[in-house]
Design an enzyme around this catalytic site. Structure first.
Site, PDB file in Angstrom:
ATOM      1  CG  HIS A 160     -11.903 -26.135   3.111  1.00 20.62           C
ATOM      2  ND1 HIS A 160     -12.765 -26.641   2.178  1.00 20.62           N
ATOM      3  CD2 HIS A 160     -11.094 -25.276   2.463  1.00 20.62           C
ATOM      4  CE1 HIS A 160     -12.496 -26.093   1.017  1.00 20.62           C
ATOM      5  NE2 HIS A 160     -11.497 -25.257   1.153  1.00 20.62           N
ATOM      6  NE  ARG A 199      -7.963 -21.859   2.217  1.00 20.92           N
ATOM      7  CZ  ARG A 199      -6.741 -22.403   2.249  1.00 20.92           C
ATOM      8  NH1 ARG A 199      -5.891 -22.049   3.178  1.00 20.92           N
ATOM      9  NH2 ARG A 199      -6.388 -23.315   1.355  1.00 20.92           N
ATOM     10  NE  ARG A 229     -10.417 -18.293  -1.143  1.00 21.69           N
ATOM     11  CZ  ARG A 229     -10.154 -19.586  -0.924  1.00 21.69           C
ATOM     12  NH1 ARG A 229      -9.540 -20.299  -1.869  1.00 21.69           N
ATOM     13  NH2 ARG A 229     -10.471 -20.155   0.206  1.00 21.69           N
ATOM     14  CD  GLU A 236     -10.176 -22.664  -6.424  1.00 22.78           C
ATOM     15  OE1 GLU A 236      -9.653 -23.351  -5.548  1.00 22.78           O
ATOM     16  OE2 GLU A 236     -10.825 -21.637  -6.181  1.00 22.78           O
ATOM     17  CG  ASN A 294      -5.686 -27.526  -1.554  1.00 25.89           C
ATOM     18  OD1 ASN A 294      -4.595 -28.042  -1.738  1.00 25.89           O
ATOM     19  ND2 ASN A 294      -5.867 -26.563  -0.685  1.00 25.89           N
ATOM     20  CG  ASP A 295     -11.212 -26.660  -4.576  1.00 20.76           C
ATOM     21  OD1 ASP A 295     -11.826 -27.657  -4.172  1.00 20.76           O
ATOM     22  OD2 ASP A 295     -11.217 -25.567  -3.988  1.00 20.76           O
ATOM     23  NE  ARG A 330     -10.292 -29.339  -0.564  1.00 16.83           N
ATOM     24  CZ  ARG A 330     -10.007 -28.044  -0.684  1.00 16.83           C
ATOM     25  NH1 ARG A 330     -10.423 -27.361  -1.751  1.00 16.83           N
ATOM     26  NH2 ARG A 330      -9.295 -27.426   0.206  1.00 16.83           N
ATOM     27  CB  CYS A 334      -2.447 -20.209  -2.950  1.00 15.70           C
ATOM     28  SG  CYS A 334      -4.014 -20.309  -3.806  1.00 15.70           S
TER      29      CYS A 334
HETATM   30  C1  PEP Z   1      -7.199 -24.675  -3.338  1.00 16.68           C
HETATM   31  O1  PEP Z   1      -8.272 -25.136  -3.729  1.00 16.68           O
HETATM   32  O2  PEP Z   1      -6.090 -25.172  -3.615  1.00 16.68           O
HETATM   33  C2  PEP Z   1      -7.187 -23.487  -2.477  1.00 16.68           C
HETATM   34  C3  PEP Z   1      -6.073 -22.876  -2.151  1.00 16.68           C
HETATM   35  O3  PEP Z   1      -8.370 -23.051  -1.985  1.00 16.68           O
HETATM   36  P1  PEP Z   1      -9.153 -23.784  -0.796  1.00 16.68           P
HETATM   37  O4  PEP Z   1      -8.237 -24.834  -0.233  1.00 16.68           O
HETATM   38  O5  PEP Z   1      -9.500 -22.728   0.186  1.00 16.68           O
HETATM   39  O6  PEP Z   1     -10.331 -24.356  -1.505  1.00 16.68           O
HETATM   40 MG    MG Z   2     -10.053 -23.961  -3.550  1.00 17.89          MG
END
Ligand code: PEP
Ligand code: MG
Length: 576
Positions: free
Chosen positions: A195, A302, A338, A437, A460-461, A471, A508
């Site tokens: 993040h 976010r 979100r 995710e 990402n998750d 990550r 996203c």
């Molecule tokens: C993700 O996990 O891809 C996502 C968009 O949410 P974040 O990166 O805020 O966990």
């Molecule tokens: Mg996420």
């Protein structure tokens, strides 16, 4: 002598500036001088920290007397309260700030060292042991002080910026840099989809992470160049190197300005399909960048950043104002907000957070929200109130179970009933969607499709949980691969299920803003991409070159491959 360090490029661009070392290791605090005009504020900062720790200790004491905590703890709490009230510690620290201009953390640690030395000389073993209490109370104070952004160095006169060098930075630290003149940052740890890296990109600050021992290799105020595109930093560069990088920086700016010509062009493929390019934002301040690139809406706001790096939670009115600002800035365009995704590396409050054995698998996102229904309800009321101002959609992160969405929908109904009773207007049919995710959700889509109005894939998750790669951990970052066949199956499966059931699906996660994957995602059938505003034009350029009729069968063949190397090669060939 100049030397180069290699790390991971996480936020593009070139920064040239002077090092500002930041430390978050307790008691290994940063030393800097506070300008005379800020001395009063610095003492105030210390006083606030003392008051906060006093409050924490009173709370702990109450827990011991009510039986919620061990009674022996009571004795330690009493001792720590005594230390905190002892002028030898706090008055002397204030004096050090006033007379020598030390920052609060430094003043405290200096005085702590003095006191510890004195305790060491004491014969009586019990009293000698009390040095540990001095250390603990100072640790508490430093923790509270570090929970705040603290003072950053003032703007430099030589036109060069400040490069933050830290072992690690939390997303709330990074967001704290927004209002300062920070031109780059480098850290020992971290990965490209942590993040912190995402926030760096959102602030357009060139960043390199995963440099291992960078903090030990550079000195405060040293000149460094951060190349966030190639993932290197150059320490103590000579005039020639600085000049070369200045040139490179202006070339990058020229490339960006060429892309700017695409701002008013609709993202349409060669065969006429219109693609929606939406933005991810972290705070309403990001709307300026969204407007500049003329995005088709907000695909991910976010909201957790509204809750982080502060003492008190934002109340309903403050949240409503933030959500309304964003919705009103995007008339006639969808704005997907979100619900707070707190927990894991986005802890609410570092000083009070529970130590979790495995934060990424712990009380995060919707799990945290449902564990804090009062806080969740406040956000839902604020969101519903803001829904009258435009096309607001509510999105729930990290779903894995049907009951999580059932409970959330129930809370939304409760919030609606309360607002009706209060005669407050809201959009009765505000769409509620969910993030895919967690692999379990991608493999059991039916239960989400039945209950929700739209889906958004958080790659990402999804990658983190599919490949079991933290990550935020640079030690395993080389295994974090969006093109792993298992990841592609989950992403493609979600996109095609959405198409089959007429449910809008977007991506996203960072994959949506990376031009390497645009053709692949288009070929899978994706029509909604949400990304950081700075990526919109580059992705638009990819869309304008794409022919979906030609891409779709080629991507279907890629999805049948089960060797990563072959997949990568075939994806690269899509662009040829
Ligand atoms: C993700 O996990 O891809 C996502 C968009 O949410 P974040 O990166 O805020 O966990
Ligand atoms: Mg996420």
């Amino acid at each position: 002598m100049p030397f180069t360090l290699h790390g991971l490029p996480v936020s593009q661009g070139i920064a040239i500036g002077h090092v500002h070392l930041v430390s978050h290791a307790l008691l290994e605090v940063n030393h800097y001088h506070v300008a005379p005009k800020h001395l009063k504020d610095e003492i105030e900062r210390l006083n606030d920290a003392i008051a906060t720790v006093q409050g924490e200790l009173v709370g702990l004491k109450a827990a011991t007397t009510s039986g919620q905590a061990h009674s022996e703890v009571g004795a330690f709490v009493d001792l720590q309260m005594m230390m905190l009230a002892d002028p030898m510690l706090t008055d002397t620290a204030r004096e050090l700030i006033q007379s020598r201009g030390c920052n609060a953390e430094w003043a405290l640690v200096q005085q702590m060292e003095q006191l510890v030395d004195q305790f060491r000389q004491i014969e009586d073993p019990y009293l000698r042991e009390r040095q540990a209490d001095v250390v603990q109370v100072v640790e508490r104070l430093v923790k509270v002080l570090l929970g705040h952004p603290g003072h950053l160095p003032p703007k430099r006169r030589d036109g060069l910026g400040t490069i933050i060098v830290a072992h690690d930075l939390s997303p709330s630290d990074t967001i704290g840099f927004r209002d300062h003149n920070i031109s780059g940052f480098v850290t020992d740890v971290g990965g490209p989809t942590s993040h912190t890296a995402i926030v760096a990109r959102s602030l357009k600050i060139p960043a390199v992470v995963g440099l291992h021992h960078v903090r030990d290799l550079v000195e405060d105020d040293e000149l460094v160049i951060v190349d966030g595109t190639r993932g290197i930093i150059i320490v103590a560069p000579d005039e020639h190197i600085v000049e070369e990088y200045r040139l490179r920086r202006s070339e990058l700016e020229i490339e960006r300005s060429k892309l700017n010509r695409l701002r008013d062009t609709r993202a349409t493929t060669l065969d006429g399909e219109v693609i929606n390019l939406l933005c991810n934002i972290e705070t309403p301040k990001d709307m300026a960048a969204v407007k500049t690139v003329k995005a088709d809406g907000i695909g991910l706001y976010r909201t957790e950043f509204l809750f982080m790096g502060r003492d008190a939670l934002p109340d309903e009115d403050e949240q409503y104002e933030a959500y309304r600002t964003v919705v009103k800035a995007m008339p006639d365009k969808p704005v997907t907000i979100r619900t707070f995704d707190l927990g894991a590396d986005k802890a609410l409050d570092r000083a009070h957070s529970r130590v979790e054995p495995n934060p990424a698998l712990g009380l995060r996102a919707v799990r945290f929200s449902l564990a804090e229904p009062k806080m969740f309800l406040t956000q839902l009321r604020a969101l519903l109130r803001a829904s009258v101002h435009g096309q607001l959609q509510i999105m729930v992160p990290m779903l894995a179970h049907a009951q999580e969405i059932d409970q959330t929908l129930k809370l939304i109904e409760k919030a609606k009933a309360e607002l009706r009773a209060d005669k407050v207007k809201f959009n009765e049919s505000v769409p509620v969607g969910g993030m895919i995710e967690i692999p379990a959700a991608a493999l059991a889509l039916g239960m989400f499709i039945r209950r929700l109005s739209f889906l958004s894939i958080g790659t990402n998750d999804l990658i983190q949980y599919t490949l079991a790669i933290d990550r935020t951990d640079e030690a395993v970052v080389h295994l974090y691969d969006p093109l792993h066949p298992a990841v592609l199956k989950l992403v493609a499966g979600t996109i095609s299920a959405g198409a089959r059931f007429g449910m809008p699906v977007s991506v996203c996660g960072e994959m949506a803003g990376d031009p390497e994957y645009t053709l692949l995602l288009l070929g899978m059938g994706l029509r909604n991409f949400s990304m950081h505003p700075s990526n919109i034009l580059e992705i638009k350029q990819q869309v304008l070159r794409a022919d979906l009729g030609e891409l779709a069968p080629r991507v279907q063949r890629i999805l049948k491959m089960d060797e990563q190397a072959r997949v990568r090669e075939a994806v690269e060939r899509l662009a040829l």
